[in-house]
Design an enzyme around this catalytic site. Sequence first.
Site, PDB file in Angstrom:
ATOM      1  CG  ASP A  97      -7.214   3.789   2.656  1.00 16.94           C
ATOM      2  OD1 ASP A  97      -8.159   3.407   1.919  1.00 16.94           O
ATOM      3  OD2 ASP A  97      -7.165   4.927   3.149  1.00 16.94           O
ATOM      4  CE  LYS A 111      -1.605   2.044   3.522  1.00 18.52           C
ATOM      5  NZ  LYS A 111      -2.228   2.438   4.798  1.00 18.52           N
TER       6      LYS A 111
END
Length: 216
Positions: free
Chosen positions: A138, A120
């Site tokens: 997220d 991420k």
Amino acid sequence: MKKADVFDFFRRLAEANPHPETELESGNTYQLLVAVVLSAQATDAGVNKATRRLFAEVTTPAQMVALGEEGLKEHIKTIGLFNSKAKNVIALSQALIDHHDGVVPGERDALEKLAGVGRKTANVVMNVAFGAETFAVDTHLFRVCNRTGLARGKTPLAVELKLEKAVRQPFRLHAHHWLILHGRYICKARRPECWRCPVVDLCAYKPKTPPPAVAA
């Protein structure tokens, strides 16, 4: 969600916010990387509050290493998990000096080898700093994609791979920012604000949340 609906979904989000940006504050790519690492399990607002004074003093990996782990902790002690994050930031800063001449690399593999950097974080840095069409999944994006039916998946990677297939131009570059901001301010975790959602008719979530006055 059908292809035409996916296109319309992003068209509406784009019209509402033509130039979405990360809410993390930074002055260069290195500071962006540090901010994203610090933002794990923390709010962007909380990270910004902690890094404003830090980033006024530290702009390079060498300056961070010189500050040291204890010095960094003093700056970021209001952020969750600050002890382990401080250790990771010092380690990644040293790695940038040792292996990349102090420059943040733009490739996912190289980024993920840095301490505290997962997929991420790498995707955020690649997108924001280098203009890569990546999808940083997220908690907000994961929720929105599953709730709306845009890209359902049991893991962040599954959602990311579905977004890779579903999102078309001209929306790929900013897609993850639109989704994150939508989840942060409208499609909230506890009570989605369906009554003011620009894509409410395209969304699979039921029942739709009524306005506060009606709900009362």
